[in-house]
Design an enzyme around this catalytic site. Structure first.
Site: not given
Ligand code: ADP
Ligand code: MG
Ligand code: MG
Length: 905
Positions: A26, A96, A105, A107, A363, A481, A793, A798, A860, A880
């Site tokens: 990010k 973020r 998983g 934050m 990304r 998700h 081979s 095994d 193999c 191979y």
């Molecule tokens: P995730 O990794 O779960 O996508 P993000 O960091 O991208 O989490 O953020 C979650 C949401 O909050 C996303 O929709 C993102 O666009 C929005 N967001 C993050 N930072 C800002 C910001 N500075 N202003 C407005 N929206 C934000």
């Molecule tokens: Mg995001």
């Molecule tokens: Mg065998």
């Protein structure tokens, strides 16, 4: 001193996209976008290095970091002309998390950080929008209490129920009380009331108040990001994906922009091309007057970005293209710029604040195997990427998905779907429905195919999602998700099937008037988003012409050979279609199982239950023509290509008849009584057959068996030669542990060769003579084995069993716990264990080549079709790999990518 804080904003940045390891995906891409001059709100990223530092420091922030953060924050304040915590012109930020790879998983982002009673009046004055300010405040309280106070601390609330749910319930009750439909119906007074109620609840649950101080909020959020790296969910995900703990997460703090400032504000997510099909069309969803996760949360059905994104669920909703054409145009430009710059399909997040566009994330986008393939070929044709890059654009595992079945269109035409949703993950799948991730895992372990049915999924469901053959949710859009995770895995998935009424606690599902129960069968067409009752026929999915073309390009880069493990005409033909360059393993015993095995099996039994060499020879003479024919059939399909034929491998007792009529048959043929048959059978029983009387050990005790098999191979070859064909047999001796065994086998072979040649009037028959290396001792004595063997081979199934001392068939009992304790990282029967088994292979190859420089080396075992293992074989200089017919494209791609990787080093 190490620099831990990197700033970005105002068309410049201290980092760039190449620094994902340090800044997280990010942070690195935000820096890159800022440098490209795109509208990115300014901010800064605290590095992944600091994450490790943080834990070393016992979860404290050293003064030096505090200083760096303060300095970076003041740069942001200058750009924004606002001040964090200032009563008149308060700057708000988001906090973020971001690891190298996007990772469920971690934050969740906290938005609106810095809002509190001391900054609220200033912001209201500035924005002239009291509603917006209180909406932002109630969101902050909800997110912060959930993410920072509860999850990051890994604590239970006093009532045992998640704080988030408690707060949502309060809000829901109020909405019902007042008869509101949507969050946006709440009045300012309602929001104020909610904020107070929320704070009371928080105090009640945690025994401490919500921090109404900007500094506390900021540092609390930053600390929570780092803590989440070692949270339960993150740990579990890392284990599944094999991500090392040392990577750490980065933390990005950036100034807020607001999509919830009214009708000219919005937030959205998009893909620069369609991530399900690969079509070159801008694809996305957005919501007016919304913030952050609203688009993906599934509370409101998001609007389509443009006409190309319209579908049955959202076609009645206004697109961004229609509603804000100017902004859409600008976004479209950004899309083009980004694609051109990254030469790839991207996943982007944007927010529109009062008609002004801001970019919040980009990304490389996850995609289905089908989309990856189509995009790679199209981008190649567009001149965006070259052939080499094209080859690297599909993960070998994703090809597997392309080779996966789809629901037969015929079967679909003959019935009608019971439900419809968004096509989030490709292909077809059928299974029994279950309603929780735990059940999915449990049923899967019992060997059942399940469809996981959920309202929506969250990171806690990941293991259940993996266990399921398909995923079906009632809520959520293409970026929810469930959709993201399923797409990443190439798993069949349908989301947002809103007609499903799920009652998970009753294990029931209602669609219209019909009720389904746990265990009922469903078939999903994930490519179209259709759900059917029962199980429908499936079809092969390799029709795509792009697939053929892609594989041709792949082979241009591949240097290591690929063969197949096949022993029937049908398998051999399929393998040729999938690019096999020969057979790496033909198991001679296959002719005693399955179709048409009746007669040869009877003759084999007769041979096994003979008590003298004479008896045995008679039976073998009768069996010989069957053996010859069987081998010849497959060698003919593979005409001109090498075929490695393995001599009899399993212990003889495996073939002993147990049914009375079969025993009688043999008794009659051998002219002995039933009791004698039983007695001879029992005498062949072994207490540890895997290490018993099998493989070439049979050749040592009964050389006539080996003799007959070799005769079969060479006679098949001789008759092909006389028909003008080009057989290339490779005789492979199994289960060897000493060169002397090979000397014995070679003597028999040479003798038979001479006989077959003279009988057929041939000067010679070309063949190779070699052995499987599947016992550790054989690997250790490879230099001696290579005196006789012209090829090795590696029988890694095994070899793995014997190196670990694990029985493959009985290891699942402890394999789970072994992985939990990280005694082993991956199932060694799936992915070659480099550290142990790999050493034997490495040693064997080196020693073998020392004795015989041009010794041919292959594999193999099942590992020959596993991408990571294929790469390892490439690194060891194998000639191979050999795998089952359907894994061939995967092995070819893995081999080509290994070559590209090593040549670009
Ligand atoms: P995730 O990794 O779960 O996508 P993000 O960091 O991208 O989490 O953020 C979650 C949401 O909050 C996303 O929709 C993102 O666009 C929005 N967001 C993050 N930072 C800002 C910001 N500075 N202003 C407005 N929206 C934000
Ligand atoms: Mg995001
Ligand atoms: Mg065998």
């Amino acid at each position: 001193m190490t620099k831990f804080v990197y700033t970005f904003g105002n068309t410049s940045a201290e980092g760039d996209a190449s620094q994902a390891d340090l800044l997280g995906g990010k942070g690195a891409n935000l820096a890159e976008m800022a440098k490209l001059g795109l509208p990115v709100p300014p901010g800064f990223t605290i590095t992944t290095d600091f994450c490790n530092e943080y834990f070393k420091n016992g979860g404290n922030f050293p003064d030096s970091l505090v200083n760096e953060v303060e300095k970076a924050l003041s740069e942001v304040e200058n750009i924004m002309d606002m001040k964090y915590g200032d009563p008149d012109s308060p700057l708000l930020v988001s906090c973020r998390s971001g690891a190298r790879q996007s990772m469920p998983g971690m934050m969740e982002t906290v938005l609106n950080v810095g809002l509190c009673p001391s900054t609220i009046p200033g912001l209201i004055k500035k924005t002239q929008n009291e509603w917006f300010v209180y909406d932002a405040y109630r969101r902050l309280i909800m997110m912060y209490s959930d993410v920072v106070m509860e999850k990051a601390e890994d604590i239970e609330t006093a009532s045992g129920q998640d704080i988030r749910i408690q707060l949502e319930d309060i809000m829901e009750d109020l909405k019902i009380d007042k008869g509101y439909e949507s969050d946006t119906d709440l009045a300012v007074e309602d929001l104020k009331f909610l904020c107070e109620k929320f704070k009371e609840k928080i105090l009640e649950n945690f025994g401490k108040p919500f921090p109404d101080d900007p500094k506390d909020q900021l540092w609390g959020s930053i600390g929570a990001v780092f803590k989440s790296w070692h949270g339960k969910k993150a740990n579990s995900y890392r284990k599944i994906e094999g991500i090392p703990d040392e990577w750490g997460t980065a933390c990005t703090v950036m100034s807020m922009v607001f999509g919830n400032m009214g009708d000219t504000s919005a937030t959205g997510v998009a893909f620069t091309r369609n991530p399900a099909t690969g079509e070159n069309k801008f694809y996305g969803e957005w919501l007016v007057n919304a913030q952050g996760e609203d688009v993906v949360a599934g509370y409101r059905t998001p609007n389509p970005l443009n006409d190309d994104t319209k579908n049955d669920q959202n076609k009645h909703l206004e697109s961004l293209e229609q509603k804000m054409p100017e902004v859409y145009k600008e976004l479209y430009e950004v899309r083009n710029n980004l694609e051109k710059h990254y030469s790839d399909m991207l996943d982007i997040e944007f927010t529109i604040q009062e008609k002004k566009l801001f970019m919040l994330q980009c990304r490389v986008g996850k995609r289905t195997g089908a989309a990856a393939l189509n995009m790679a070929i199209e981008m190649l044709d567009e001149g965006m990427i070259d052939e080499k890059t094209c080859v690297t654009r599909i993960k070998p595992e994703q090809l597997d998905e392309l080779l996966h079945p789809i629901v037969s269109p015929k079967a679909e035409a003959a019935t009608s779907p019971v439900a419809k949703g968004l096509p989030a993950g490709p292909g077809g799948a059928a299974g029994q429905i279950v309603f929780t991730a735990e059940e999915a895992v449990k049923w899967y372990k019992e060997g059942k195919e399940v469809v996981l049915v959920r309202e929506e999924t969250n990171p806690e469901d990941v293991e259940g999602m993996r266990a399921a053959s398909a995923i079906l949710t009632a809520k959520g859009g293409m970026t929810s998700h469930a959709a993201l995770v399923a797409r990443g895995w190439g798993k069949c998935c349908i989301v947002g099937a809103s007609m499903l009424e799920i009652n998970a606690s009753e294990k029931e599902l209602k669609i219209g008037s019909k009720t389904y129960k746990e265990g009922d069968l469903f078939t999903l067409n994930g490519t179209k988003g259709l759900v059917y009752e029962g199980t429908l026929d499936m079809l092969d999915a390799t029709e795509n012409p792009n697939f053929k073309r892609f594989m041709e390009i792949v082979d241009k880069f591949r240097t290591m050979g690929v063969r197949t493990n096949s022993e029937t005409i049908k398998d051999a033909k399929t393998a040729l279609e999938h690019g096999a360059e020969g057979i790496g393993l033909f198991r001679t015993e296959h002719m005693f199982y399955g179709e048409n095995s009746e007669k040869p099996l009877f003759l084999l039994r007769k041979m096994i239950l003979s008590s003298t060499e004479d008896e045995r020879r008679t039976a073998l003479d009768e069996l010989a023509p069957y053996v010859t024919r069987d081998i010849k059939e497959t060698m003919e399909v593979m005409d001109g290509l090498p075929v490695t034929i393995r001599l009899l491998d399993p212990p003889l007792h495996e073939f002993i008849p147990h049914a009375k009529d079969k025993q009688e048959e043999v008794a009659k043929a051998l002219n002995i009584d039933l009791e004698e048959v039983k007695r001879r059978g029992e005498s062949l029983q072994e207490s540890n057959p895997m290490m018993g009387h099998r493989g070439f050990r049979l050749g040592v005790t009964y050389p006539e068996i080996t003799e007959m098999q070799i005769r079969g191979i060479l006679e098949a070859a001789a008759s092909m030669i006389k028909e003008g064909k080009n057989p290339k047999p490779e005789i492979m001796v199994p289960v060897t542990c000493d060169a002397k065994e090979l000397v014995i086998a070679k003597e028999i072979t040479d003798k038979v060769h001479e006989m077959v040649c003279s009988e057929n009037g041939l000067e010679k028959i070309d063949f190779l003579f070699g052995t499987m290396i599947e016992i550790p001792r054989a690997a250790l004595l490879a230099h001696e084995m290579a005196e006789v063997a012209e090829f090795f081979s590696f029988g890694t199934n095994d070899l793995t069993q014997m190196t670990f001392g694990f029985s493959r068939d009985d290891s699942d009992v402890f394999m789970g716990p072994y992985m939990d304790y990280e005694i082993i990282k991956n199932d060694p029967f799936q992915t070659l264990d480099k550290s142990g088994v790999g050493q034997l292979i490495n040693y064997g190859v080196e020693r073998g080549r020392k004795t015989r420089e041009n010794i041919k080396i292959g594999i193999c075992g099942e590992h020959g079709g596993d991408p990571a293992s294929v790469e390892y074989c490439y690194e060891q200089g194998f000639d191979y790999v050999s795998c089952s017919p359907f894994r061939l494209p995967i092995a070819r791609l893995a081999a080509a990518q290994a070559e590209i990787k090593s040549s670009s080093k």
